[in-house]
Scaffold this active site. Sequence first.
Site, PDB file in Angstrom:
ATOM      1  N   SER A 157     -14.944   7.187  -2.806  1.00 40.83           N
ATOM      2  CA  SER A 157     -14.201   7.698  -1.202  1.00 40.83           C
ATOM      3  C   SER A 157     -15.762   9.035  -1.031  1.00 40.83           C
ATOM      4  CB  SER A 157     -13.848   8.972  -1.949  1.00 40.83           C
ATOM      5  OG  SER A 157     -13.039   9.914  -0.994  1.00 40.83           O
ATOM      6  N   TYR A 170     -11.586  16.900  -7.274  1.00 37.68           N
ATOM      7  CA  TYR A 170     -12.104  15.001  -6.696  1.00 37.68           C
ATOM      8  C   TYR A 170     -13.676  14.925  -5.785  1.00 37.68           C
ATOM      9  CZ  TYR A 170     -10.420  11.401  -3.674  1.00 37.68           C
ATOM     10  OH  TYR A 170     -10.061  10.296  -2.530  1.00 37.68           O
TER      11      TYR A 170
HETATM   12  P1  NAD Z   1      -1.881   6.338  -3.884  1.00 33.34           P
HETATM   13  O1  NAD Z   1      -1.655   7.625  -4.558  1.00 33.34           O
HETATM   14  O2  NAD Z   1      -0.944   5.816  -2.698  1.00 33.34           O
HETATM   15  O3  NAD Z   1      -2.226   5.505  -5.514  1.00 33.34           O
HETATM   16  C1  NAD Z   1      -2.351   5.869  -6.678  1.00 33.34           C
HETATM   17  C2  NAD Z   1      -2.337   5.106  -7.826  1.00 33.34           C
HETATM   18  O4  NAD Z   1      -2.792   5.428  -8.951  1.00 33.34           O
HETATM   19  C3  NAD Z   1      -0.343   4.699  -7.863  1.00 33.34           C
HETATM   20  O5  NAD Z   1      -0.434   2.954  -7.889  1.00 33.34           O
HETATM   21  C4  NAD Z   1      -0.943   5.714  -9.236  1.00 33.34           C
HETATM   22  O6  NAD Z   1       0.584   5.460  -9.543  1.00 33.34           O
HETATM   23  C5  NAD Z   1      -1.775   5.613  -9.598  1.00 33.34           C
HETATM   24  N1  NAD Z   1      -2.418   6.407 -10.672  1.00 33.34           N
HETATM   25  C6  NAD Z   1      -2.012   7.756  -9.996  1.00 33.34           C
HETATM   26  N2  NAD Z   1      -2.351   7.759 -11.939  1.00 33.34           N
HETATM   27  C7  NAD Z   1      -2.218   6.851 -12.455  1.00 33.34           C
HETATM   28  C8  NAD Z   1      -2.691   7.338 -14.313  1.00 33.34           C
HETATM   29  N3  NAD Z   1      -2.585   8.122 -14.457  1.00 33.34           N
HETATM   30  N4  NAD Z   1      -2.732   6.076 -14.382  1.00 33.34           N
HETATM   31  C9  NAD Z   1      -2.252   5.041 -14.030  1.00 33.34           C
HETATM   32  N5  NAD Z   1      -2.375   5.012 -12.694  1.00 33.34           N
HETATM   33  C10 NAD Z   1      -2.132   6.236 -11.910  1.00 33.34           C
HETATM   34  O7  NAD Z   1      -3.355   6.410  -3.863  1.00 33.34           O
HETATM   35  P2  NAD Z   1      -4.484   5.750  -2.622  1.00 33.34           P
HETATM   36  O8  NAD Z   1      -4.521   6.564  -1.401  1.00 33.34           O
HETATM   37  O9  NAD Z   1      -4.230   4.545  -2.126  1.00 33.34           O
HETATM   38  O10 NAD Z   1      -6.152   5.607  -2.877  1.00 33.34           O
HETATM   39  C11 NAD Z   1      -6.274   5.182  -4.331  1.00 33.34           C
HETATM   40  C12 NAD Z   1      -8.337   5.447  -4.586  1.00 33.34           C
HETATM   41  O11 NAD Z   1      -8.398   5.579  -3.524  1.00 33.34           O
HETATM   42  C13 NAD Z   1      -7.724   6.517  -6.276  1.00 33.34           C
HETATM   43  O12 NAD Z   1      -9.187   6.561  -6.133  1.00 33.34           O
HETATM   44  C14 NAD Z   1      -8.358   7.332  -4.100  1.00 33.34           C
HETATM   45  O13 NAD Z   1      -9.181   8.603  -4.726  1.00 33.34           O
HETATM   46  C15 NAD Z   1      -8.870   6.387  -3.223  1.00 33.34           C
HETATM   47  N6  NAD Z   1      -9.585   7.003  -2.103  1.00 33.34           N
HETATM   48  C16 NAD Z   1      -8.236   7.119  -0.950  1.00 33.34           C
HETATM   49  C17 NAD Z   1      -8.958   7.643   0.340  1.00 33.34           C
HETATM   50  C18 NAD Z   1      -7.110   7.486   1.221  1.00 33.34           C
HETATM   51  O14 NAD Z   1      -7.860   7.939   2.273  1.00 33.34           O
HETATM   52  N7  NAD Z   1      -6.051   7.421   0.986  1.00 33.34           N
HETATM   53  C19 NAD Z   1     -10.068   7.479   0.577  1.00 33.34           C
HETATM   54  C20 NAD Z   1     -10.920   7.629  -0.783  1.00 33.34           C
HETATM   55  C21 NAD Z   1     -10.845   7.416  -1.658  1.00 33.34           C
END
Ligand code: NAD
Length: 275
Positions: A157, A170
């Site tokens: 991130s 986080y």
């Molecule tokens: P999201 O909530 O849409 O998806 C998260 C995924 O992780 C889901 O498939 C969920 O089922 C899975 N997950 C959560 N806990 C779990 C567990 N214990 N075991 C197995 N699977 C688990 O989130 P997203 O926005 O798509 O984020 C994905 C990644 O990108 C994350 O690591 C997040 O930190 C990172 N990220 C997201 C953003 C953003 O703006 N969306 C920005 C920076 C980084």
Amino acid sequence: MDSLHTPSGRAPAAREFEGRVAVVTGSTSGIGLGIAEALAARGAAVVLNGLGGREEAEVARRRLAEAHGVPVLYDAADMSRGGEVQGLVERSAAALGAVDILVNNAGVQHVAPIEDFPSERWELILAVNLSAVFHATRAVLPGMKRRGWGRVVNIASAHGLVASPFKSAYVAAKHGVLGLTKVAALEAATSGVTCNAVCPGYVWTPLVAGQVSAQAKAHGLTEEEVTQEIFLKEQPTRRFATVEEISAATAFLCSEAAASITGAALPVDGGWTAH
Ligand code: NAD
């Protein structure tokens, strides 16, 4: 693995991951699902993983397999448990022959000042966002090194590079992921295995939608005000990055063209960390 190759034995350029097997953690929604799709579209067999309904996962699994003509499996391993992370890698290798590409994407978030931050939330965020990356990397590296090819991409991130208030667990976990990325890159450097991180800014996904509504409640603002005045204030492009942009960056890091890129943190953040 030969069974995954095209009959001619040579993958067309657009199917550059033909014959490769990719595991994408947390790929039942959001960014992970987009990355799984980008890798499948380029010919990789894919293992989906994530929490939530099995029916929803089955719909995604079938859609990807049919759209891209590749084997797609779903594994419900819980990334907060080290043993299950290892099990995901072992089952994927047993079912598809090997794990060539690992994308550590599963992530959870909780927003609160440090003094109010529940300890169990801290433990969960560290387990899913950081320790799972270690357990999965540890499980895939021996096979990748033995075969002389591998790609590990950690979805960190912008919060792996800079901090924001109220996101202690986080931010700590994502900074940790960047450190682990560099160590894995150094340890694997001579073996054809690369390890890199992608550092998204704000991307519109269910994780961010949840944060927008939580902050709207906390600050007594509308969701539009929170979006413009809190979230996109950090992002000079003033728009959310797209799942497709994160997926394309990840696919690039998995490609042959990126063979000399290792230990890097690639911001895809609309200029946020240029501040
Ligand atoms: P999201 O909530 O849409 O998806 C998260 C995924 O992780 C889901 O498939 C969920 O089922 C899975 N997950 C959560 N806990 C779990 C567990 N214990 N075991 C197995 N699977 C688990 O989130 P997203 O926005 O798509 O984020 C994905 C990644 O990108 C994350 O690591 C997040 O930190 C990172 N990220 C997201 C953003 C953003 O703006 N969306 C920005 C920076 C980084």
